[in-house]
Design an enzyme around this catalytic site. Sequence first.
Site, PDB file in Angstrom:
ATOM      1  N   GLU A   1       0.805  -1.215   0.000  1.00 14.79           N
ATOM      2  CA  GLU A   1       0.000   0.000   0.000  1.00 14.79           C
ATOM      3  C   GLU A   1       0.842   1.271   0.000  1.00 14.79           C
ATOM      4  O   GLU A   1       0.340   2.339  -0.376  1.00 14.79           O
ATOM      5  CB  GLU A   1      -0.946  -0.008   1.202  1.00 14.79           C
ATOM      6  CG  GLU A   1      -1.974  -1.135   1.134  1.00 14.79           C
ATOM      7  CD  GLU A   1      -2.786  -1.300   2.398  1.00 14.79           C
ATOM      8  OE1 GLU A   1      -3.915  -1.793   2.295  1.00 14.79           O
ATOM      9  OE2 GLU A   1      -2.282  -0.945   3.492  1.00 14.79           O
TER      10      GLU A   1
ATOM     11  N   GLY B   1     -12.476  -3.591   2.537  1.00 17.11           N
ATOM     12  CA  GLY B   1     -13.432  -4.596   2.093  1.00 17.11           C
ATOM     13  C   GLY B   1     -14.777  -3.955   1.801  1.00 17.11           C
ATOM     14  O   GLY B   1     -15.228  -3.061   2.517  1.00 17.11           O
TER      15      GLY B   1
ATOM     16  N   ILE C   1     -12.944  -9.247   7.840  1.00 16.09           N
ATOM     17  CA  ILE C   1     -14.298  -9.746   7.585  1.00 16.09           C
ATOM     18  C   ILE C   1     -14.258 -10.736   6.423  1.00 16.09           C
ATOM     19  O   ILE C   1     -14.050 -10.352   5.274  1.00 16.09           O
ATOM     20  CB  ILE C   1     -15.267  -8.586   7.290  1.00 16.09           C
ATOM     21  CG1 ILE C   1     -15.215  -7.552   8.419  1.00 16.09           C
ATOM     22  CG2 ILE C   1     -16.690  -9.113   7.112  1.00 16.09           C
ATOM     23  CD1 ILE C   1     -15.513  -8.101   9.796  1.00 16.09           C
TER      24      ILE C   1
ATOM     25  N   MET D   1      -9.300  -1.903   8.782  1.00 18.72           N
ATOM     26  CA  MET D   1      -8.789  -2.192  10.117  1.00 18.72           C
ATOM     27  C   MET D   1      -7.993  -1.032  10.723  1.00 18.72           C
ATOM     28  O   MET D   1      -7.380  -1.198  11.773  1.00 18.72           O
ATOM     29  CB  MET D   1      -7.927  -3.461  10.077  1.00 18.72           C
ATOM     30  CG  MET D   1      -8.706  -4.703   9.646  1.00 18.72           C
ATOM     31  SD  MET D   1      -7.698  -6.207   9.554  1.00 18.72           S
ATOM     32  CE  MET D   1      -7.324  -6.475  11.289  1.00 18.72           C
ATOM     33  N   GLU D   2      -8.000   0.142  10.055  1.00 16.05           N
ATOM     34  CA  GLU D   2      -7.162   1.238  10.538  1.00 16.05           C
ATOM     35  C   GLU D   2      -7.815   2.616  10.576  1.00 16.05           C
ATOM     36  O   GLU D   2      -7.507   3.437  11.455  1.00 16.05           O
ATOM     37  CB  GLU D   2      -5.888   1.357   9.665  1.00 16.05           C
ATOM     38  CG  GLU D   2      -4.918   0.218   9.768  1.00 16.05           C
ATOM     39  CD  GLU D   2      -5.251  -0.947   8.851  1.00 16.05           C
ATOM     40  OE1 GLU D   2      -4.880  -2.083   9.186  1.00 16.05           O
ATOM     41  OE2 GLU D   2      -5.911  -0.709   7.804  1.00 16.05           O
TER      42      GLU D   2
ATOM     43  N   ASP E   1     -11.621  -6.605  -1.673  1.00 11.54           N
ATOM     44  CA  ASP E   1     -12.413  -7.829  -1.541  1.00 11.54           C
ATOM     45  C   ASP E   1     -13.838  -7.467  -1.158  1.00 11.54           C
ATOM     46  O   ASP E   1     -14.140  -6.307  -0.889  1.00 11.54           O
ATOM     47  CB  ASP E   1     -11.798  -8.758  -0.493  1.00 11.54           C
ATOM     48  CG  ASP E   1     -11.732  -8.104   0.876  1.00 11.54           C
ATOM     49  OD1 ASP E   1     -12.742  -8.175   1.594  1.00 11.54           O
ATOM     50  OD2 ASP E   1     -10.692  -7.504   1.223  1.00 11.54           O
TER      51      ASP E   1
END
Length: 252
Positions: A20, A86, A160, A181-182, A205
Site C-alpha cells: 500500500e 473490504g 471480515i 482495520m485502521e 475484496d
Amino acid sequence: MKKEIKKNYRIGIIAALQQEVQILFNKLKNYKINKISNITFYIGNIHNIHVVLAKSGVGKVFSGITCALLLQKYKVKFIINIGSAGSLNKNLKPGSIIIPTNVCYHDVNLTAFGYSIGQIKNCPKTFLSNTLMLKLTEKYLFENKIKYQKKLMISGDIFIDTCEKKSLLKKRFPKAIAVDMEAAAIAHVCYQFNIPILIIKSISDSSDINAADNFKYFINLASKNSSLVTINVLQTLFKNTKNILFDNNNRC
C-alpha cells in the site's frame, strides 16, 4: 531555478502494508528512512510537496501509534490514510475508489451507557473527514471520470471473511459502504489533535467467504488505485493547504 520545497507544510500519509505504500515510496525524491518501534517512516518529497509516508502495520493500535508519531515527532499538518478496504456494498468491486465522509469503530460497544454503537466516550458518533479536502478530491475524481463512493466506512481489528460477519455489520451499520482495520483509529487520533484527515481507499475484496483469496489477488490493484488518486490529489491539496488548516471539523 528549482522550486523550493515548502517544508512547513508536511503531509503525513499512512498505510498498513508495504504494497500500500510502495507506489508512493517509488515517487519519493531526496528521501530518508527512519524506524521507530518497528514502524517505518519515509521522509521526502513528491511533486515538490514535503511528505512523511508511514507503513504502520495492520490494526487500530499500530495505526493509532503511527498517526500520533506523525503528528508529534514529524509535525505534519494533515493526514491522508490510503490503502485497501473490504466492500459492504454490492456496487463496490475490487479496484473501486472510496473517499469516506466519516468513519467509526465496528468493534466498540458502549450502548449500555447510552452511547451509539461504535462510539467512544467523550467523542462523536463518527469521526469526520475534512470537508474541503473531500471536495478537492471529488473535484479531481469527477474531472477525470473516476467513479467513487463517499459514505460511512467502519473499522475494527477483524478481517471480515464470512457472510455472517458481513451481514451483522450491515445490520448494525446500514449506512456503511466499506470496512477496514485502521481508518477509524487514525481519524480518532486526528480528532484528538485537531488535525484534518482525508481517507482514500480502494476495494480489495467483498468481505465474504472469498475475502482472503480475493485480498491476496487484488491487494496490488487496490494499492495502485488508491496511491495514484493520492498522488494526483496531492498537488491540488497543497495549493489549498492554508484553507484546509483553517477548515478543520475534527475536534472533540
